[in-house]
Design an enzyme around this catalytic site. Structure first.
Site, PDB file in Angstrom:
ATOM      1  N   LYS A 140     -10.912  -0.608   9.977  1.00  0.00           N
ATOM      2  CA  LYS A 140     -10.992  -1.780   9.323  1.00  0.00           C
ATOM      3  C   LYS A 140     -11.174  -2.990  10.161  1.00  0.00           C
ATOM      4  CE  LYS A 140      -7.488  -0.041   5.915  1.00  0.00           C
ATOM      5  NZ  LYS A 140      -8.294   0.289   4.803  1.00  0.00           N
TER       6      LYS A 140
ATOM      7  N   GLN B 171      -5.105  -5.403   7.010  1.00  0.00           N
ATOM      8  CA  GLN B 171      -5.975  -6.409   6.423  1.00  0.00           C
ATOM      9  C   GLN B 171      -5.882  -7.736   7.327  1.00  0.00           C
ATOM     10  OE1 GLN B 171      -8.137  -5.543   4.422  1.00  0.00           O
ATOM     11  NE2 GLN B 171      -7.333  -3.628   3.749  1.00  0.00           N
TER      12      GLN B 171
ATOM     13  N   CYS C  58      -4.588   2.466  -3.971  1.00  0.00           N
ATOM     14  CA  CYS C  58      -3.470   2.804  -3.325  1.00  0.00           C
ATOM     15  C   CYS C  58      -2.310   1.833  -3.364  1.00  0.00           C
ATOM     16  CB  CYS C  58      -3.581   3.252  -1.769  1.00  0.00           C
ATOM     17  SG  CYS C  58      -4.731   4.540  -1.559  1.00  0.00           S
TER      18      CYS C  58
ATOM     19  N   HIS D 155       1.102  -1.219   0.091  1.00  0.00           N
ATOM     20  CA  HIS D 155      -0.062  -0.131  -0.106  1.00  0.00           C
ATOM     21  C   HIS D 155       0.909   1.190  -0.016  1.00  0.00           C
ATOM     22  CE1 HIS D 155      -2.807   2.856   1.614  1.00  0.00           C
ATOM     23  NE2 HIS D 155      -3.858   2.112   1.279  1.00  0.00           N
TER      24      HIS D 155
ATOM     25  N   ASP E  70       2.445  -4.517   8.168  1.00  0.00           N
ATOM     26  CA  ASP E  70       1.550  -3.528   7.925  1.00  0.00           C
ATOM     27  C   ASP E  70       0.150  -4.830   8.273  1.00  0.00           C
ATOM     28  OD1 ASP E  70      -1.208  -2.514   7.065  1.00  0.00           O
ATOM     29  OD2 ASP E  70      -0.063  -1.877   4.954  1.00  0.00           O
TER      30      ASP E  70
END
Length: 405
Positions: A226, A203, A363, A123, A200
């Site tokens: 999220k 998700q 992104c 991202h 990261d």
């Protein structure tokens, strides 16, 4: 289906209906999850009858709000398997968390000629802060390739690693392809050359069981919105010994020990990195979101969304004018392209059918270039998703094919 799964009801999510009360097939959870009513209620109470600022008030409500705010920190620590709540820093989102690491740890540990390794599928939030750091320090960015099915190639990572590598920053789950990183192996490879690894987890946090000790990473970031919580809050987790030696990211109230014109001393982590009035109500609402998600069980969440992704891929594979991207085993995210139809046009027609998908580069422009497309359509599932949503999406795709026929 587990007993916990039966408790998952679309009725818990007030956003899953249209203005006229029809079902809204929301397939954009990877961008931002809908909020269960318990989260809405928690934030409403915190903004209303319970509201007061935290940490410095001597009156009762401030003390209670402070207890609630710090309880949220402990809940996050428990949720991700942190060793201590002192390893949990509240930030505005994962983007700020990455910028914090780059501007604090990065500036003091990365210099001229050092290497930062990213992957092709990152991202922008896990690319641009490192580019800014490299420009500032003279470091170099190296890019880890992908496997043919769209996973981060750990063999390629191993080949890139050297004693000049100071940081590896990778997505735990791709926001475009849904591919899952073997995070522990990535951490082991990174540590073998004495480098640090940042994951990261935007998700991963909403759909996978997290255990910082088992992952053995150095930094982990994710966003509250999220994870079925509010916008405006995220989490940076880092090992306590690393945080202890990081300089402040911003200056102001709350992050100080003592201020004087001849010198200021700073509070220990995590307060050192939380300048100003914190995101009080957001933290309390995030606590409620984690309670909701945790009650369902991370194993069920992963299985539920992975099964839906597999079902959608199977349905799309029946169409000879659809290109699928990413691995067959996708963590609740499916990206595809419909021949002769721009994803934005597909998204517009689907909206008329009360189906919401994401269309664009997500992104992740370097990944789009790698895939050879300007954009993709992306359907992403949440804990509230079901096969009715897939059926509605497929009806909308069939209508689009007739229109562009």
């Amino acid at each position: 289906m587990s007993e916990a799964a039966t408790l998952t009801r679309k009725a818990d999510f007030p956003g899953l209906v249209t203005q006229d009360g029809k079902p809204w097939h929301y397939l954009d959870t990877a961008a931002s999850a809908q909020k269960p009513q318990v989260v809405v209620d928690a934030m409403s109470r915190a903004l209303g009858r319970d509201y007061a600022t935290v940490h410095r008030g001597v009156y009762g409500r401030s003390a209670q709000m402070t207890l609630g705010y710090e309880a949220a920190r402990r809940r996050v620590a428990d949720f991700i398997g942190a060793r201590s709540e002192n390893e949990v820093v509240f930030v505005r989102g994962a983007t700020e968390a990455i910028n914090l690491v780059a501007a604090s740890w990065g500036v003091t540990h990365i210099g001229q000629g050092d290497r930062i390794i990213l992957s092709t599928l990152e991202h922008h939030s896990n690319i641009v802060p490192w580019q800014m750091l490299a420009e500032r320090t003279g470091a170099e960015i190296e890019v880890c390739p992908l496997t043919e099915d769209g996973r981060i190639d750990l063999g390629g990572l191993e080949a890139l690693l050297s004693r000049r590598t100071k940081l590896v920053a990778l997505a735990h789950v791709s926001n475009v392809l849904g591919s899952v990183l073997d995070a522990r192996r990535a951490a082991d490879l990174t540590h073998s050359v004495g480098a640090k690894i940042l994951l990261d987890g935007c998700q991963a946090a909403p759909r996978m069981k997290l255990d910082m000790a088992a992952l053995d990473c150095d930094f982990y970031v994710f966003s509250g919105h999220k994870l079925y919580g509010p916008t405006g809050i995220g989490v940076l987790w880092a090992r306590e010994d690393i945080l202890d030696h990081m300089p402040p990211y911003q200056g102001g109230g709350s992050m100080i020990e003592k201020v004087a014109f001849d010198g200021t001393t700073y509070a220990p982590p995590p307060q050192r990195f939380e300048a100003g009035t914190p995101m009080i109500t957001e933290a309390i609402a995030l606590h409620a979101a984690i309670d909701y998600v945790d009650a369902l069980g991370p194993d069920w969440l992963f299985e539920h969304e992975t099964a839906l992704a597999a079902k959608l891929r199977a349905e799309l594979r029946k169409l000879n004018d659809v290109t699928l991207f990413g691995p067959e085993e996708s963590a609740g995210i499916v990206s595809f392209a419909l021949d002769g139809v721009h994803p934005h046009d597909l998204g517009t027609i689907l909206d008329e059918e009360n189906v919401a998908i994401r269309a664009g580069h997500h992104c992740a422009q370097p990944l789009m270039e790698h895939l050879g497309v300007p954009a993709t359509a992306r359907a992403s599932f949440g804990l509230y998703s079901d096969e009715d949503d897939i059926a509605a999406l497929m009806r909308g795709i069939e209508r689009t094919r007739r229109i562009f026929g």
